[in-house]
Design a protein around this motif. Structure first.
Motif, PDB file in Angstrom:
ATOM      1  N   MET A   1      13.881 -35.372 -23.804  1.00 36.94           N
ATOM      2  CA  MET A   1      12.956 -35.290 -22.675  1.00 36.94           C
ATOM      3  C   MET A   1      11.504 -35.384 -23.102  1.00 36.94           C
ATOM      4  N   GLY A   2      11.254 -35.370 -24.396  1.00 36.27           N
ATOM      5  CA  GLY A   2       9.890 -35.402 -24.884  1.00 36.27           C
ATOM      6  C   GLY A   2       9.267 -34.016 -24.888  1.00 36.27           C
ATOM      7  N   GLY A   7       7.328 -28.889 -16.836  1.00 37.26           N
ATOM      8  CA  GLY A   7       7.567 -27.560 -16.290  1.00 37.26           C
ATOM      9  C   GLY A   7       7.568 -26.437 -17.296  1.00 37.26           C
ATOM     10  N   CYS A   8       7.424 -26.756 -18.581  1.00 35.31           N
ATOM     11  CA  CYS A   8       7.511 -25.716 -19.610  1.00 35.31           C
ATOM     12  C   CYS A   8       6.122 -25.338 -20.116  1.00 35.31           C
ATOM     13  N   CYS A  13       5.246 -26.466 -26.313  1.00 34.70           N
ATOM     14  CA  CYS A  13       4.787 -27.385 -25.268  1.00 34.70           C
ATOM     15  C   CYS A  13       3.286 -27.275 -25.013  1.00 34.70           C
ATOM     16  N   THR A  14       2.698 -26.121 -25.282  1.00 38.45           N
ATOM     17  CA  THR A  14       1.255 -25.941 -25.082  1.00 38.45           C
ATOM     18  C   THR A  14       0.484 -25.991 -26.397  1.00 38.45           C
ATOM     19  N   SER A  15       1.160 -26.367 -27.474  1.00 39.92           N
ATOM     20  CA  SER A  15       0.536 -26.412 -28.796  1.00 39.92           C
ATOM     21  C   SER A  15      -0.570 -27.467 -28.858  1.00 39.92           C
ATOM     22  N   THR A  16      -1.595 -27.178 -29.636  1.00 40.57           N
ATOM     23  CA  THR A  16      -2.651 -28.162 -29.883  1.00 40.57           C
ATOM     24  C   THR A  16      -2.378 -28.981 -31.141  1.00 40.57           C
ATOM     25  N   ASP A  17      -1.299 -28.681 -31.850  1.00 37.03           N
ATOM     26  CA  ASP A  17      -0.917 -29.450 -33.034  1.00 37.03           C
ATOM     27  C   ASP A  17      -0.315 -30.774 -32.575  1.00 37.03           C
ATOM     28  N   PRO A  18      -0.935 -31.911 -32.881  1.00 40.39           N
ATOM     29  CA  PRO A  18      -0.402 -33.193 -32.406  1.00 40.39           C
ATOM     30  C   PRO A  18       1.006 -33.482 -32.916  1.00 40.39           C
ATOM     31  N   ARG A  19       1.418 -32.824 -33.988  1.00 41.58           N
ATOM     32  CA  ARG A  19       2.769 -33.045 -34.521  1.00 41.58           C
ATOM     33  C   ARG A  19       3.835 -32.382 -33.654  1.00 41.58           C
TER      34      ARG A  19
END
Length: 243
Positions: A1-2, A7-8, A13-19
Motif C-alpha cells: 500500500m506504500g 489514514g495512518c 508514516c509520519t516520519s521525516t526520514d525519507p527512507r
C-alpha cells in the motif's frame, strides 16, 4: 500500500526520514547501455522522474500481475513517444493473459495523434538475453500463486515470496546481492515476514541482502540496528553498484 499509508498516523508514516517513504516496489537495472525494469508499480512515473531514469528503456520484466506491480505500465508511453521505439514487456503466459485483459485498450485501433504505449508482450519461456544482460527466471510462490523471481549474474531479485522451491533454492546460491521480500514483523500468508526473511538470508548466505516490499511496521533506522551484519532495509531511490 506504500508508506505513508492512507489514514495512518504511526511513527513510520509520519516520519521525516525519507527512507521511510516507500512507493510500491520495482527495480531499474543498468549494465553498460542496457537498461531494464522489473515490474511497473503505480508510482512508476514518479520513481523514474525522481531518479532521472526517464530517457531510455530496453525492456520490462513482470514478476506477477497484482496491481502494485503492473499499474504503472501505461507510463511506458513516455519512453515510446520520445524514442519511437517499441518496448518489449516480458511475462509468463498466464501473466500475459492478465496484462492483455487489463491493458486491452492499448491494442484498440486509434486515429493518428492518439498517444498509447507502444509495447510488445513477449512470453518468458526460459533464460532471456536482453542487450548485455542474461536473465534467468526462477519459480517462487506468493501464497499459492506461482510467480517469478530473477537472477542476473551474482544478483537475484525475489519479491512477494512465501515459499522458495528446492530447484530455485539451488539457483540462489553464491550471490553477491540478494533483494528479498520482508513485508512486516508479523507472519503473513503470502509474504516473508522479517524473521523468515532473515532466516532465508542466513541460509542462502549472499554477501549482502536488502529487504524490500516493506510496510509501515518497519522503521528504517530502528530495524537496521537490529539486523545481522550484511543485511539491511532497502529504500526508495537506492543505488547499488556491483562489480
Amino acid at each position: 500500500m506504500g508508506v505513508p499509508q492512507l489514514g495512518c498516523r504511526c511513527a513510520v508514516c509520519t516520519s521525516t526520514d525519507p527512507r521511510n517513504h516507500r512507493t510500491r516496489p520495482s527495480i531499474h537495472i543498468q549494465h553498460g547501455e542496457t537498461q531494464i525494469l522489473i515490474d511497473a508499480p503505480p508510482e512508476l512515473r514518479l520513481q523514474l522522474l525522481r531518479t532521472g531514469l526517464d530517457q531510455h528503456l530496453d525492456a520490462v520484466l513482470i514478476t506477477h500481475t497484482h496491481a502494485d506491480h503492473i499499474m504503472g505500465l501505461d507510463d511506458i508511453r513516455g519512453f515510446t513517444i520520445y524514442t519511437g521505439r517499441t518496448v518489449p514487456v516480458y511475462a509468463e503466459a498466464s501473466a500475459l493473459d492478465d496484462l492483455k485483459r487489463v491493458f486491452r485498450y492499448i491494442f484498440f485501433p486509434y486515429p493518428p495523434g492518439v498517444s498509447i504505449p507502444q509495447i510488445e508482450f513477449r512470453e518468458i519461456t526460459g533464460v532471456l538475453e536482453i542487450g548485455t544482460l542474461t536473465i534467468e527466471p526462477l519459480r517462487v510462490f506468493h501464497g499459492e500463486m506461482p510467480i517469478l523471481a530473477f537472477r542476473i549474474g551474482d544478483f537475484a531479485y525475489v519479491t512477494d515470496v512465501s515459499y522458495i522451491p528446492p530447484d530455485t533454492w539451488v539457483r540462489l546460491q553464491g550471490l553477491k546481492l540478494l533483494i528479498l521480500d520482508a513485508l512486516r514483523r508479523e507472519p503473513h500468508p503470502t509474504h516473508f515476514h522479517l524473521a523468515k526473511a532473515i532466516e532465508v538470508a542466513n541460509e542462502l548466505k549472499p554477501a549482502r541482502t536488502l529487504f524490500t516490499h516493506l510496510t509501515h511496521d518497519l522503521d528504517y533506522e530502528t530495524t537496521n540496528a537490529e539486523l545481522p551484519e550484511g543485511m539491511e532495509l532497502a529504500y526508495d531511490g537506492q543505488v547499488i553498484e556491483l562489480a
